[in-house]
Design a protein around this motif. Structure first.
Motif, PDB file in Angstrom:
ATOM      1  N   GLY A  34     -22.253  -1.005   5.984  1.00 59.81           N
ATOM      2  CA  GLY A  34     -23.180  -2.011   6.488  1.00 59.81           C
ATOM      3  C   GLY A  34     -22.584  -3.409   6.505  1.00 59.81           C
ATOM      4  N   LEU A  35     -21.853  -3.755   5.453  1.00 59.91           N
ATOM      5  CA  LEU A  35     -21.219  -5.075   5.404  1.00 59.91           C
ATOM      6  C   LEU A  35     -20.105  -5.197   6.440  1.00 59.91           C
ATOM      7  CD1 LEU A  35     -21.051  -5.677   1.550  1.00 59.91           C
ATOM      8  CD2 LEU A  35     -22.647  -6.678   3.185  1.00 59.91           C
ATOM      9  N   THR A  36     -19.399  -4.097   6.693  1.00 61.26           N
ATOM     10  CA  THR A  36     -18.362  -4.122   7.722  1.00 61.26           C
ATOM     11  C   THR A  36     -18.966  -4.360   9.104  1.00 61.26           C
ATOM     12  OG1 THR A  36     -16.982  -2.614   6.424  1.00 61.26           O
ATOM     13  CG2 THR A  36     -16.493  -2.804   8.778  1.00 61.26           C
ATOM     14  N   LEU A  37     -20.091  -3.717   9.375  1.00 67.24           N
ATOM     15  CA  LEU A  37     -20.750  -3.914  10.661  1.00 67.24           C
ATOM     16  C   LEU A  37     -21.240  -5.353  10.835  1.00 67.24           C
ATOM     17  CD1 LEU A  37     -22.849  -0.621  10.952  1.00 67.24           C
ATOM     18  CD2 LEU A  37     -20.776  -1.222  12.209  1.00 67.24           C
ATOM     19  N   LEU A  38     -21.555  -5.998   9.717  1.00 69.64           N
ATOM     20  CA  LEU A  38     -22.022  -7.387   9.772  1.00 69.64           C
ATOM     21  C   LEU A  38     -20.867  -8.382   9.768  1.00 69.64           C
ATOM     22  CD1 LEU A  38     -25.036  -7.192   7.280  1.00 69.64           C
ATOM     23  CD2 LEU A  38     -25.119  -7.200   9.784  1.00 69.64           C
ATOM     24  N   ASN A  39     -19.617  -7.857   9.752  1.00 68.57           N
ATOM     25  CA  ASN A  39     -18.418  -8.708   9.754  1.00 68.57           C
ATOM     26  C   ASN A  39     -18.368  -9.653   8.561  1.00 68.57           C
ATOM     27  OD1 ASN A  39     -17.309  -7.680  12.196  1.00 68.57           O
ATOM     28  ND2 ASN A  39     -18.731  -8.964  13.373  1.00 68.57           N
ATOM     29  N   LEU A  40     -18.835  -9.158   7.423  1.00 65.75           N
ATOM     30  CA  LEU A  40     -18.792  -9.954   6.197  1.00 65.75           C
ATOM     31  C   LEU A  40     -17.536  -9.604   5.405  1.00 65.75           C
ATOM     32  CD1 LEU A  40     -22.547  -9.724   5.148  1.00 65.75           C
ATOM     33  CD2 LEU A  40     -21.382 -11.586   6.344  1.00 65.75           C
TER      34      LEU A  40
END
Length: 421
Positions: A382-388
């Motif tokens: 999920g964090l990867t998809l949010l580019n965090l």
């Protein structure tokens, strides 16, 4: 004769009451089961409820922030990523059940990856032979840890910390100055780790099995408890549980098949979870594991070979770490110096604890590794998809781990106080 009648007469009403009590026991309603479930929660027996609630919350938040999170192909990729560290975490469950720890599972997985690359690619060995050598090395390392603990009294924390450094150095030495070995992309091992998925019909058939097994085992347990005059689960409640489980798994199979399908590698993880769960709950070895983790001295006095239990747990942990490293190499199609480093140790241990395995020993489940790694990979995905940045992933995973340990400590305190009451 009159004395005999007077002596037997008072016992007859009691006998009728006993039979009526038995009928009540055999006809527990679903409401009674719900009340019993609430009582177990109040007594501190939370089971996998916290991680299930956490997974729902995580999925809901990430799907709102980025709808791509719940798309079929993204979930398929998530399951591919779960398999490697999930298998390592499965071994961590074994040592945590004894109240011990293995800090070298990451280095062990990296070393196994290096062994595969050197023997298979550089030396030209058959891939099966390279895998066998890696598994033997993993089992030998686990046996060494158990020997240091049982014979010399070295704490598992210290022994496995030393092993972490030694195995990492051996990994770097084996790989040599190049530091990386590419595995053949067309090989079955790499295809298994990257692209192989189940046919749709296979996934649907496999989704039916857990519900069917639940019904068969539940009916057998019900009959045994009836014979022993114990309370038994209503057939309606058993059918309801099996039906809900089957519908959920069938829907999951259907939804994943809208994308690439269910990965065979994730299926391997599930099979290992089921096998270990059976071993822990249905065999003498499993009962001995929980006994030693609960009270080592009491287990020894009851006739359990404590040293053998420790030996089996550490060997199983290192062997599963080796298998996880092999699958990681197949997933990345390479053996490198970075394999097994980074957050592999963190995620493997955190998955077991987040899933519900107690750090204090004597309580846990094979399914805790499966649920825990899904939670961790869901956060990472999920964090990867949010580019965090990865820094947030570490902080959030650490926070979730801290919450899991706090919940475990509070639940343990609640069980102790409930037992005294």
């Amino acid at each position: 004769m009159n004395q005999q009648k007077n002596a037997t007469a008072p016992t007859q009403p009691g006998a009728r009451l006993d039979r009526s009590d038995e009928r009540v026991k055999h006809n527990d309603s679903i409401v009674d089961l719900a009340k019993a479930f609430i009582d177990r929660i109040r007594s501190g027996d939370l089971g996998m409820l916290p991680v299930a609630v956490g997974l729902i919350v995580i999925s809901t938040v990430f799907s709102i922030l980025n709808p791509v999170f719940l798309l079929p192909n993204n979930l398929v990729n998530l399951l591919f990523d779960c398999a490697t560290v999930g298998i390592i975490s499965l071994g961590i469950v074994c040592v945590l059940l004894l109240g011990e720890i293995d800090l070298s599972v990451g280095s062990m997985s990296g070393l196994s990856s290096a062994i595969i690359g050197v023997l298979w690619v550089n030396a030209g060995w058959p891939v099966g032979g390279a895998i066998l050598v890696a598994l033997i090395v993993g089992a030998a390392v686990g046996a060494l840890y158990a020997t240091l603990y049982s014979r010399l009294g070295m704490p598992s924390f210290v022994a496995t910390l030393a092993g972490l450094l030694a195995l990492l150095g051996l990994q770097l030495y084996i790989l040599g100055p190049t530091g990386s070995i590419n595995l053949p992309y067309a090989s079955p091992l790499v295809r298994f780790g990257q692209i192989l998925v189940m046919p749709a019909w296979v996934s649907h058939v496999l989704a039916l099995l857990p519900g069917a097994v639940m019904v068969v085992v539940g009916m057998r347990t019900r009959e045994r408890r009836k014979v022993a005059n114990l309370s038994s689960q209503p057939i309606g409640a058993l059918a309801l549980k099996a039906g809900i489980l089957t519908i959920a798994l069938e829907f999951a199979a259907y939804y994943l098949n809208l994308g690439r399908g269910v990965p065979w590698m994730f299926g391997l993880l599930v099979v290992l979870v089921v096998v270990l769960n059976y071993a822990l709950t249905r065999t003498r070895w499993g009962r001995s594991m929980f006994a030693v983790g609960g009270n080592r001295e009491a287990a020894r006095r009851s006739g359990i070979n404590v040293r053998r239990i420790y030996m089996s747990a550490f060997m199983l942990c290192s062997t599963l770490a080796t298998l996880g490293g092999i699958l990681s190499a197949s997933r990345l199609a390479s053996s490198s110096q970075q394999a097994g480093t980074g957050d592999v140790n963190l995620n493997a241990i955190a998955a077991a604890v987040i899933g519900g395995t107690s750090l204090f020993g004597g309580r846990g489940s094979a399914y805790s590794a499966l649920l825990g790694i899904i939670v961790i990979q869901a956060i990472s995905n999920g964090l990867t998809l949010l580019n965090l940045s990865s820094s947030l992933r570490y902080m959030i995973t650490g926070a979730v781990l801290a919450i899991a340990v706090i919940v475990d400590s509070l639940a343990r305190r609640s069980r102790v106080s409930h037992g005294r009451a």
